[in-house]
Design a protein around this motif. Structure first.
Motif, PDB file in Angstrom:
ATOM      1  N   UNK A  72      39.139   3.570 -16.823  1.00 20.52           N
ATOM      2  CA  UNK A  72      38.527   5.131 -17.638  1.00 20.52           C
ATOM      3  C   UNK A  72      38.759   4.674 -19.427  1.00 20.52           C
ATOM      4  N   UNK A  73      38.448   5.393 -19.704  1.00 25.51           N
ATOM      5  CA  UNK A  73      38.423   5.379 -21.496  1.00 25.51           C
ATOM      6  C   UNK A  73      39.420   5.854 -22.023  1.00 25.51           C
ATOM      7  N   UNK A  74      40.797   6.150 -21.348  1.00 26.61           N
ATOM      8  CA  UNK A  74      42.032   6.008 -22.023  1.00 26.61           C
ATOM      9  C   UNK A  74      42.764   4.439 -22.694  1.00 26.61           C
ATOM     10  N   UNK A  75      43.191   4.173 -22.974  1.00 22.18           N
ATOM     11  CA  UNK A  75      44.253   3.329 -22.919  1.00 22.18           C
ATOM     12  C   UNK A  75      43.629   2.169 -24.030  1.00 22.18           C
ATOM     13  N   UNK A  76      43.684   1.899 -25.025  1.00 21.00           N
ATOM     14  CA  UNK A  76      42.849   1.158 -26.551  1.00 21.00           C
ATOM     15  C   UNK A  76      43.017  -0.289 -25.710  1.00 21.00           C
ATOM     16  N   UNK A  77      44.168  -0.469 -25.300  1.00 20.42           N
ATOM     17  CA  UNK A  77      44.387  -2.578 -24.997  1.00 20.42           C
ATOM     18  C   UNK A  77      44.618  -2.571 -23.513  1.00 20.42           C
ATOM     19  N   UNK A  78      43.552  -3.316 -23.234  1.00 22.96           N
ATOM     20  CA  UNK A  78      43.500  -3.542 -21.814  1.00 22.96           C
ATOM     21  C   UNK A  78      43.740  -5.234 -21.964  1.00 22.96           C
ATOM     22  N   UNK A  79      45.157  -5.762 -20.890  1.00 22.96           N
ATOM     23  CA  UNK A  79      45.311  -7.094 -20.658  1.00 22.96           C
ATOM     24  C   UNK A  79      43.801  -7.541 -18.449  1.00 22.96           C
ATOM     25  N   UNK A  80      44.194  -8.242 -18.505  1.00 24.32           N
ATOM     26  CA  UNK A  80      43.417  -8.593 -17.265  1.00 24.32           C
ATOM     27  C   UNK A  80      45.457  -9.823 -16.734  1.00 24.32           C
ATOM     28  N   UNK A  81      45.771  -9.491 -15.354  1.00 22.62           N
ATOM     29  CA  UNK A  81      46.723  -9.543 -14.333  1.00 22.62           C
ATOM     30  C   UNK A  81      45.993 -10.489 -13.073  1.00 22.62           C
ATOM     31  N   UNK A  82      46.143 -11.335 -13.023  1.00 15.56           N
ATOM     32  CA  UNK A  82      44.896 -12.433 -11.833  1.00 15.56           C
ATOM     33  C   UNK A  82      46.757 -12.119 -11.080  1.00 15.56           C
ATOM     34  N   UNK A  83      45.536 -12.643  -9.642  1.00 14.33           N
ATOM     35  CA  UNK A  83      46.755 -12.574  -8.563  1.00 14.33           C
ATOM     36  C   UNK A  83      46.347 -13.204  -7.673  1.00 14.33           C
ATOM     37  N   UNK A  84      46.745 -13.832  -7.392  1.00 12.47           N
ATOM     38  CA  UNK A  84      46.603 -15.088  -5.966  1.00 12.47           C
ATOM     39  C   UNK A  84      47.322 -15.097  -4.875  1.00 12.47           C
ATOM     40  N   UNK A  85      47.142 -15.362  -3.439  1.00 18.25           N
ATOM     41  CA  UNK A  85      48.134 -14.756  -2.408  1.00 18.25           C
ATOM     42  C   UNK A  85      47.172 -15.842  -1.009  1.00 18.25           C
ATOM     43  N   UNK A  86      47.934 -16.000   0.427  1.00 18.69           N
ATOM     44  CA  UNK A  86      47.192 -16.820   1.032  1.00 18.69           C
ATOM     45  C   UNK A  86      47.751 -15.543   1.874  1.00 18.69           C
TER      46      UNK A  86
END
Length: 141
Positions: free
Chosen positions: A126-140
């Motif tokens: 969404x437009x709100x939120x000035x800074x964004x970070x990506x968080x990765x997850x992986x599981x079996x």
């Protein structure tokens, strides 16, 4: 008048009997002698088996962080002995508040150990939120 006195005596005797039944630890203004607490519920269903993490076998080559449509791409190579469904997730997070602004997932059923799989996940921040970070997850699973 005698009836009134008899009734009042009966009420006082009943009150005294009831007062003798309550324990001192349950008096008003005092906490009970033992307290049980329960964690608040969120209404969110949690899987019985959350899976085994394989983040070390996963890479994220790119991840958009601007507001609007975003994409993340990468590769996962299930480790030896891996059997089951591989689930990759990316969360777009506001690092100041830890709020998840968007989330996407991709699953690979019956992934083969040692075979690299390219993944791509799309979402919309969404437009709100000035800074964004990506968080990765992986599981079996």
């Amino acid at each position: 008048m005698k009836k009134s006195v008899v009734c009042m005596v009966g009420v006082l005797v009943s009150a005294a009997a009831l007062a003798g039944c309550s324990s001192p630890s349950n008096q008003p203004g005092q906490p009970p002698s033992s307290t049980t607490t329960q964690a608040p519920t969120t209404g969110e269903a949690k899987p019985a088996n959350p899976g085994t993490g394989i983040i070390e076998a996963t890479t994220m080559a790119s991840c958009d962080t601007a507001a609007g449509k975003v994409a993340a791409k990468g590769t996962v190579t299930p480790p030896d002995g891996t059997k089951g469904t591989v689930k990759i997730s990316v969360s777009w997070v506001d690092p100041k508040s830890s709020a998840v602004l968007a989330k996407g997932e991709q699953t690979f059923k019956d992934a083969q150990a040692g075979k690299a799989l390219d993944w791509a996940i799309n979402a919309e921040v969404p437009q709100k939120g000035s800074e964004v970070k990506c968080v990765l997850g992986a599981a079996v699973l």
